[in-house]
Each structure stands twice: as structure tokens, then as C-alpha cells.
Write a protein that holds these residues in place. Structure first.
Motif, PDB file in Angstrom:
ATOM      1  N   LEU A 120       0.836  -1.207   0.000  1.00  0.00           N
ATOM      2  CA  LEU A 120       0.000   0.000   0.000  1.00  0.00           C
ATOM      3  C   LEU A 120       0.872   1.260   0.000  1.00  0.00           C
ATOM      4  N   ASP A 121       1.885   1.236   0.830  1.00  0.00           N
ATOM      5  CA  ASP A 121       2.796   2.368   0.921  1.00  0.00           C
ATOM      6  C   ASP A 121       3.501   2.600  -0.418  1.00  0.00           C
ATOM      7  N   SER A 122       3.900   1.496  -1.016  1.00  0.00           N
ATOM      8  CA  SER A 122       4.580   1.561  -2.304  1.00  0.00           C
ATOM      9  C   SER A 122       3.654   2.149  -3.370  1.00  0.00           C
ATOM     10  N   PHE A 123       2.400   1.743  -3.328  1.00  0.00           N
ATOM     11  CA  PHE A 123       1.429   2.264  -4.298  1.00  0.00           C
ATOM     12  C   PHE A 123       1.278   3.775  -4.152  1.00  0.00           C
ATOM     13  N   LEU A 124       1.150   4.221  -2.907  1.00  0.00           N
ATOM     14  CA  LEU A 124       0.952   5.658  -2.675  1.00  0.00           C
ATOM     15  C   LEU A 124       2.129   6.467  -3.217  1.00  0.00           C
ATOM     16  N   LYS A 125       3.325   5.949  -2.996  1.00  0.00           N
ATOM     17  CA  LYS A 125       4.521   6.684  -3.447  1.00  0.00           C
ATOM     18  C   LYS A 125       4.636   6.657  -4.970  1.00  0.00           C
ATOM     19  N   GLU A 126       4.511   5.463  -5.542  1.00  0.00           N
ATOM     20  CA  GLU A 126       4.715   5.312  -6.984  1.00  0.00           C
ATOM     21  C   GLU A 126       3.631   6.006  -7.805  1.00  0.00           C
ATOM     22  N   SER A 127       2.398   5.762  -7.398  1.00  0.00           N
ATOM     23  CA  SER A 127       1.288   6.262  -8.208  1.00  0.00           C
ATOM     24  C   SER A 127       1.297   7.795  -8.272  1.00  0.00           C
ATOM     25  N   ALA A 128       1.722   8.429  -7.188  1.00  0.00           N
ATOM     26  CA  ALA A 128       1.775   9.904  -7.197  1.00  0.00           C
ATOM     27  C   ALA A 128       2.710  10.391  -8.296  1.00  0.00           C
ATOM     28  N   GLY A 129       3.816   9.694  -8.451  1.00  0.00           N
ATOM     29  CA  GLY A 129       4.784  10.047  -9.497  1.00  0.00           C
ATOM     30  C   GLY A 129       4.197   9.859 -10.888  1.00  0.00           C
ATOM     31  N   TYR A 130       3.501   8.754 -11.069  1.00  0.00           N
ATOM     32  CA  TYR A 130       2.907   8.480 -12.388  1.00  0.00           C
ATOM     33  C   TYR A 130       1.846   9.522 -12.742  1.00  0.00           C
ATOM     34  N   GLU A 181      -0.101  14.365 -15.573  1.00  0.00           N
ATOM     35  CA  GLU A 181      -0.539  15.773 -15.514  1.00  0.00           C
ATOM     36  C   GLU A 181       0.398  16.661 -16.326  1.00  0.00           C
ATOM     37  N   ALA A 182       1.691  16.307 -16.282  1.00  0.00           N
ATOM     38  CA  ALA A 182       2.673  17.103 -17.018  1.00  0.00           C
ATOM     39  C   ALA A 182       2.658  16.767 -18.504  1.00  0.00           C
ATOM     40  N   ALA A 183       1.780  15.858 -18.885  1.00  0.00           N
ATOM     41  CA  ALA A 183       1.631  15.444 -20.293  1.00  0.00           C
ATOM     42  C   ALA A 183       2.964  15.067 -20.922  1.00  0.00           C
ATOM     43  N   GLN A 184       3.645  14.172 -20.265  1.00  0.00           N
ATOM     44  CA  GLN A 184       4.906  13.682 -20.830  1.00  0.00           C
ATOM     45  C   GLN A 184       4.635  12.939 -22.134  1.00  0.00           C
ATOM     46  N   ASP A 185       5.709  12.562 -22.807  1.00  0.00           N
ATOM     47  CA  ASP A 185       5.537  11.902 -24.111  1.00  0.00           C
ATOM     48  C   ASP A 185       4.673  10.644 -23.996  1.00  0.00           C
ATOM     49  N   LEU A 186       4.056  10.297 -25.114  1.00  0.00           N
ATOM     50  CA  LEU A 186       3.061   9.218 -25.115  1.00  0.00           C
ATOM     51  C   LEU A 186       3.672   7.882 -24.694  1.00  0.00           C
ATOM     52  N   GLU A 187       4.897   7.647 -25.112  1.00  0.00           N
ATOM     53  CA  GLU A 187       5.535   6.365 -24.788  1.00  0.00           C
ATOM     54  C   GLU A 187       5.704   6.205 -23.268  1.00  0.00           C
ATOM     55  N   SER A 188       6.173   7.272 -22.631  1.00  0.00           N
ATOM     56  CA  SER A 188       6.349   7.215 -21.176  1.00  0.00           C
ATOM     57  C   SER A 188       4.992   7.078 -20.493  1.00  0.00           C
ATOM     58  N   CYS A 189       4.026   7.844 -20.979  1.00  0.00           N
ATOM     59  CA  CYS A 189       2.690   7.796 -20.368  1.00  0.00           C
ATOM     60  C   CYS A 189       2.075   6.403 -20.488  1.00  0.00           C
ATOM     61  N   THR A 190       2.340   5.747 -21.611  1.00  0.00           N
ATOM     62  CA  THR A 190       1.829   4.385 -21.801  1.00  0.00           C
ATOM     63  C   THR A 190       2.376   3.484 -20.713  1.00  0.00           C
ATOM     64  N   PHE A 195      -6.053   9.461 -25.829  1.00  0.00           N
ATOM     65  CA  PHE A 195      -5.368   9.105 -24.594  1.00  0.00           C
ATOM     66  C   PHE A 195      -5.410  10.245 -23.582  1.00  0.00           C
ATOM     67  N   ARG A 196      -5.143  11.454 -24.056  1.00  0.00           N
ATOM     68  CA  ARG A 196      -5.119  12.608 -23.138  1.00  0.00           C
ATOM     69  C   ARG A 196      -6.483  12.791 -22.460  1.00  0.00           C
ATOM     70  N   GLY A 256      -9.498  11.769 -17.127  1.00  0.00           N
ATOM     71  CA  GLY A 256     -10.416  10.995 -16.288  1.00  0.00           C
ATOM     72  C   GLY A 256      -9.675  10.218 -15.210  1.00  0.00           C
ATOM     73  N   LEU A 257      -8.529   9.677 -15.597  1.00  0.00           N
ATOM     74  CA  LEU A 257      -7.710   8.917 -14.642  1.00  0.00           C
ATOM     75  C   LEU A 257      -7.222   9.804 -13.510  1.00  0.00           C
ATOM     76  N   ILE A 258      -6.753  10.986 -13.910  1.00  0.00           N
ATOM     77  CA  ILE A 258      -6.223  11.930 -12.919  1.00  0.00           C
ATOM     78  C   ILE A 258      -7.341  12.310 -11.929  1.00  0.00           C
TER      79      ILE A 258
END
Lengths: 127, 270
Positions: A37-47, A52-61, A98-99, A104-106
Motif C-alpha cells: 500500500l505504501d509503495s502504491f501511494l509513493k509510486e502512483s503519485a509520481g505516475y 498531468e505534465a503530459a509527458q511523451d506518449l511512450e512514457s505515459c503508456t 489518450f489525453r 479521467g484517470l487523474i
């Protein structure tokens, strides 16, 4: 005695169903699930920040792919399904589509995060 | 945990911290020595630093070098050609699963991970790898022994073509051809065998070598044996093993007794 995952922290929060993970981990569940759970909270925030920063599509995928997998691990199936759909659209190369799904995901993530944090808190309180 | 695998070194390569941390926590608890990194590049840094894991858990989708390419790169290095690699793929991703095998993965497991299943697969693979390692060590020992004893082995198919031969056998045949057939286990045998290499002489049939105590005749199945040239002992040893026999081996009177239908016949000629 109810396990933390069967507690309902709030009616409007998405369900975090840890029963499968608990069954899989068996005796290890109590020790490992808080780490997960802790790992999810940390990782998912980064993703989500990257989405939100609309990084390139490959990274976002890749980010939605990881979110799909990790949320499925925690039994957050609705969110995982959203991620799966977004990943599929991203892989098709439809960046605009995708955007839109990423927005919706955000939006959904805020409640997911609260639910996971509540679950973690409940587990820590129970132990 | 199976005690034979306690302390086995597992390398996890996954950019997803949740999977990495959960898997590490699970495997730690079961006595594995776990190292986890978040990219293939980090894994190669470790591997180039002489870290040799017993098993690799490799995620498919990662930034930089992905899991497929990582697996392909590893398989090109003899050192890692038999390293058990389990690829972590998405549940619904058939294409990834196919590609994982094409890239040389030993097996795959789907995400979200089923940890008890993962453990069973790991144990199976570690056991298989240990058996394989033992086999290679035995083969190496055999090669060394053959080298010392000037002994080589060969396998012949029903057509009489030699389909496999050890390096030492080829050396012997080469030496016999260059020097004298008398240095072989028997001149006729060595000369015939030498003359049929490379294996193109389909018409050649194994026959009892002149002076050999072992004779055999096959019309189906394969025949295996060994050839020895050791001048120091002034003797040569031949052993022939027949498989899937369709008729009885023929042995000379002083040959060892037949043991079974798929008998091994052994004989020594001084």
C-alpha cells in the motif's frame, strides 16, 4: 473480526479489495500488504504527476501500464480498468484520445489515493 | 522453502516499485537472496560486475531497454545462455507472452503476480537449472577424461552415418588419418570410421572391427560407442550401446555377456 479491507472507510471511496492479495500471501499478508500500500501511494503519485505534465506518449503508456498492474494488485478494479483502456488507446497511437482518458484517470486518482491511504491507516491501527 | 534453494540469488528487474518491493518482501521471507533494480541498464551494471544470479525475474515494459531486449542480450552471452529467466507480463497480453519465449525467456508469469505460483515456478526452474548445471559439469568432466585417456565417443544412426561425435573423437580420427590406422582401437574400425567422416557415407554400416571383441549389427535405432587410441597402454577399448534394437547384437565369444534387449556390449582389444 473484520480485516481492514472489509472495513468501509467511506461510501464514496472506490473499493480496495485486498482479499485476493491476502489469500495469495497467506501468512505473509499482514507484513507485506502495508509495504504494498505504501509503495502504491509513493509510486502512483509520481505516475499521475507525469500524466498531468503530459509527458511523451511512450512514457505515459508505461505509467498507465504500471498503474493498471498495481491497482489490480490492490483490487481497485474500476481504476485498473480505466488504466487498461487508456493504455490500449495510447498503444493505438491516438494521443488525443489518450489525453482525454488520462484526464479521467487523474480525476479518479484522488479518491483512489484516499481509499488506499485509509486502508493503510486501518491496517496500521489494527496491528 | 525447499532447503536446496535457500539462499538462491534472485535478481528482480522491474521499474514498478510496487511489484519490486512486494516481490522482494515475499522472496526475502522465503529465504532467497534478493537484489532488485528498476531498469535493465542497472541490471547489466550488476551483471558486468560479476554478479551472477541463479534466476532472473524480468519485467517486460520498462524505460530504456525493455525486458525482451534484455533477455535477447543475455542469451547472446554464453555465461547467461542457461540462466532461468521468468518474464513478468500483463494478464491479457498474448503477444508479449509469445515474444517472451521468442526472446529466450524460460517462462512467464502474469501480473498481478500470484506469489505462491511464482514461488512454485521458481523452485521448479532452480531445480531444472541445477540439473542442467550438473549435466554440463558431467560433460565437462567427460571431455577432460576423454582428453586424458585419448578416448572419443560417437553416435551413429540406422543408416550408418555418424550423427554426433565428441571433439576428442574428431581429434582421434584426425590423428589416425594423419598417422596410422594402427593407432586406433582397431585398424579396420578406425580406418572405416575415419573414411566416413564427415558423415556422408550413408552406405557405411557398423561391422565388427577386425580384432575387436565387440560386434554389433543394427538396422534401426542408433548406435553409440567410443573409440580409444592410447599407445601407452598398447590397447584400445570400444564400447557400443545400442538403442531400440530390431535384431540381436552379435558378439564375439569373448565379449561381455549381453545384459538386456537394449544391451550394452563392451569389449577390450589389446
Amino acid at each position: 473480526m473484520p480485516t481492514p479491507s472489509t472495513l468501509s472507510p467511506s461510501a464514496d471511496l472506490p473499493q480496495v479489495d485486498l482479499s485476493e492479495l491476502q489469500a495469495t500471501l497467506g501468512k505473509e499478508a499482514q507484513r507485506i500488504i502495508p509495504i504494498v500500500l505504501d509503495s502504491f501511494l509513493k509510486e502512483s503519485a509520481g505516475y499521475i504527476a507525469a500524466l498531468e505534465a503530459a509527458q511523451d506518449l511512450e512514457s505515459c503508456t508505461r505509467f498507465v501500464h504500471n498503474l493498471k498492474s498495481s491497482s489490480a494488485t490492490l483490487g481497485i478494479l474500476h481504476f485498473s480498468a480505466l488504466c487498461k483502456e487508456a493504455e490500449k488507446v495510447a498503444r493505438s497511437g491516438d494521443e488525443a484520445g489518450f489525453r482525454k482518458l488520462a484526464e479521467g484517470l487523474i480525476g479518479a486518482y484522488a479518491t483512489v489515493r484516499r481509499a488506499v491511504a485509509a486502508e493503510l491507516e486501518a491496517m496500521r491501527s489494527a496491528s | 522453502m525447499n532447503s536446496e534453494h535457500r539462499g538462491a540469488h534472485i535478481l528482480i528487474v522491474d521499474d514498478d516499485a510496487l511489484t519490486r518491493n512486494t516481490t522482494r518482501a515475499f522472496l526475502d521471507k522465503h529465504g532467497y537472496a534478493v537484489t532488485a533494480v528498476d531498469s535493465a541498464e542497472a541490471a547489466f551494471t550488476l551483471l558486468n560486475d560479476d554478479y551472477l544470479p541463479d534466476l532472473l525475474l524480468l519485467d517486460v515494459i520498462m524505460p530504456g531497454i525493455d525486458g525482451f531486449e534484455t533477455c535477447r542480450m543475455l542469451r547472446h552471452q554464453p555465461k547467461y545462455s542457461h540462466l532461468p529467466v521468468i518474464m513478468l507480463t500483463a494478464l491479457d497480453d498474448r503477444e508479449s507472452i509469445d515474444q517472451a519465449y521468442r526472446c529466450g525467456a524460460t517462462d512467464f508469469i502474469t501480473k498481478p503476480l500470484n506469489y505462491p505460483l511464482l514461488r512454485h515456478r521458481m523452485q521448479y526452474m532452480l531445480r531444472s537449472a541445477a540439473v542442467l548445471r550438473h549435466l554440463y559439469e558431467s560433460q565437462e568432466a567427460l571431455v577432460n577424461t576423454q582428453h586424458i585417456a585419448l578416448l572419443g565417443n560417437w553416435t551413429m544412426d540406422a543408416a550408418g552415418d555418424i550423427v554426433a561425435a565428441s571433439r576428442q573423437y574428431l581429434d582421434i580420427i584426425g590423428a589416425a588419418t594423419r598417422r596410422s590406422p594402427k593407432t586406433g582401437c582397431s585398424s579396420a574400425f578406425t580406418a572405416k570410421t575415419a573414411s566416413c567422416w564427415p558423415p556422408a557415407a550413408a552406405s557405411w554400416r557398423p561391422a565388427a572391427p577386425t580384432g575387436s571383441t565387440t560386434g554389433f549389427r543394427r538396422s534401426a535405432g542408433t548406435t553409440s560407442g567410443c573409440t580409444c587410441t592410447n599407445a601407452a597402454f598398447r590397447s584400445s577399448t570400444c564400447a557400443a550401446t545400442t538403442r531400440a534394437p530390431t535384431d540381436s547384437p552379435r558378439t564375439s565369444p569373448n565379449a561381455s555377456p549381453r545384459r538386456s534387449a537394449s544391451a550394452t556390449s563392451r569389449g577390450t582389444t589389446a
